[in-house]
Scaffold this active site. Structure first.
Site, PDB file in Angstrom:
ATOM      1  N   TYR A 148       0.749  -1.252   0.144  1.00  0.00           N
ATOM      2  CA  TYR A 148       0.003  -0.063   0.045  1.00  0.00           C
ATOM      3  C   TYR A 148       0.743   1.335  -0.127  1.00  0.00           C
ATOM      4  CZ  TYR A 148      -3.297   3.751   1.765  1.00  0.00           C
ATOM      5  OH  TYR A 148      -4.023   4.495   1.726  1.00  0.00           O
ATOM      6  N   LYS A 152       0.874   4.515  -2.730  1.00  0.00           N
ATOM      7  CA  LYS A 152       0.912   5.865  -2.546  1.00  0.00           C
ATOM      8  C   LYS A 152       1.933   6.790  -3.020  1.00  0.00           C
ATOM      9  CE  LYS A 152      -2.736   5.552  -2.302  1.00  0.00           C
ATOM     10  NZ  LYS A 152      -3.913   6.363  -2.592  1.00  0.00           N
ATOM     11  N   VAL A 179      -7.938   8.953   8.750  1.00  0.00           N
ATOM     12  CA  VAL A 179      -9.135   9.753   9.353  1.00  0.00           C
ATOM     13  C   VAL A 179     -10.560   8.605   9.316  1.00  0.00           C
ATOM     14  CG1 VAL A 179      -8.904  11.926   8.317  1.00  0.00           C
ATOM     15  CG2 VAL A 179      -9.917  10.282   6.711  1.00  0.00           C
TER      16      VAL A 179
END
Length: 253
Positions: A148, A152, A179
């Site tokens: 991952y 990114k 978040v």
């Protein structure tokens, strides 16, 4: 009024950004993975102009999505928001790719190549990109190995490459923070409102501070990032790999 297309805008940060932009009086086109989710998306973002469908784990469907976007005409901004954290990594897509790599890395590359260039491009990265392999050694066609964090980092590289190659476009990467969305989980500690505010600001603000390019931003402020993303050799390695894999080249290289 600006016109914005947002990938992965049925839920999470994409949906929140879409609603914020609609409430500001802008025209927003949503994206959903399939028709069932598209109905849900329109219900959750009242006032959206339209919703387009396409499974971003498929190169062919991603190409078709680009055609759908182009058929609607010119856009002022595109927010490349769609992404997955883990997605059946032991199962490959029909293109023979790990789903995480297909959705997080290849889809925004293909859409960037094929959609008529808007004035502003926003790529959703993550602070986790700092844990990526800066040498891109996982980009190996014989044995692809992508985390991952790597994906990114790829989003950041793409933003920096576009900013370098197209100085007439504002292209930036954003770290929304950890978040509490479906992806981030209910225990995520960062502010949800701030998680999409930077994307909205970059997409439509007339503030001179928003008219920037080649930046990595966290909560509307420049943040530290892996500087290898600025290196031409790293960008070229990434772009060449994506081009060889998809058969699609950035039109402005």
């Amino acid at each position: 009024m600006a016109r914005i297309f947002i990938t992965g805008s049925v839920d999470g940060l994409g949906q929140l950004a879409a609603n914020a932009l609609v409430h500001k009086g802008h025209s927003v086109v949503l994206h959903a993975r399939n028709r069932e989710r598209s109905k849900y998306g329109l219900a959750m973002v009242p006032g959206a102009e339209a919703v387009l469908t396409g499974d971003l784990s498929s190169i062919e469907e991603t190409k078709n999505l680009a055609d759908q976007v182009n058929a609607l005409g010119q856009f002022d901004a595109i927010i490349h928001n769609a992404g997955v954290y883990q997605m059946h990594e032991n199962k490959l897509t029909l293109d023979g790719l790990p789903p995480l790599f297909a959705v997080n890395t290849i889809a925004p590359y293909v859409l960037t190549c094929l959609i008529k260039q808007p004035h502003r491009l926003i790529y959703t990265s993550s602070g986790m990109h700092k844990q990526a392999d800066p040498n891109l050694s996982g980009l190996n066609q014989e044995k692809l190995s992508i985390t991952y964090s790597d994906s990114k980092f790829h989003n950041l590289i793409l933003a920096m490459a576009v900013a370098r190659l197209r100085p007439d476009i504002y292209a930036n990467a954003v770290d929304p923070g950890w978040v509490p969305t479906k992806m981030g989980g209910p225990g995520a500690p960062d502010n949800l409102q701030k998680g999409f505010a930077t994307q909205v600001w970059l997409a439509v603000s007339s503030d001179e501070q928003a008219k920037i390019s080649g930046m990595y931003l966290h909560h509307q402020k420049p943040d530290r990032y892996l500087r290898q993303a600025d290196q031409g050799a790293v960008q070229e390695k990434f772009l060449s790999f994506c081009e060889n894999l998809t058969g699609i080249a950035l039109p402005f290289v």
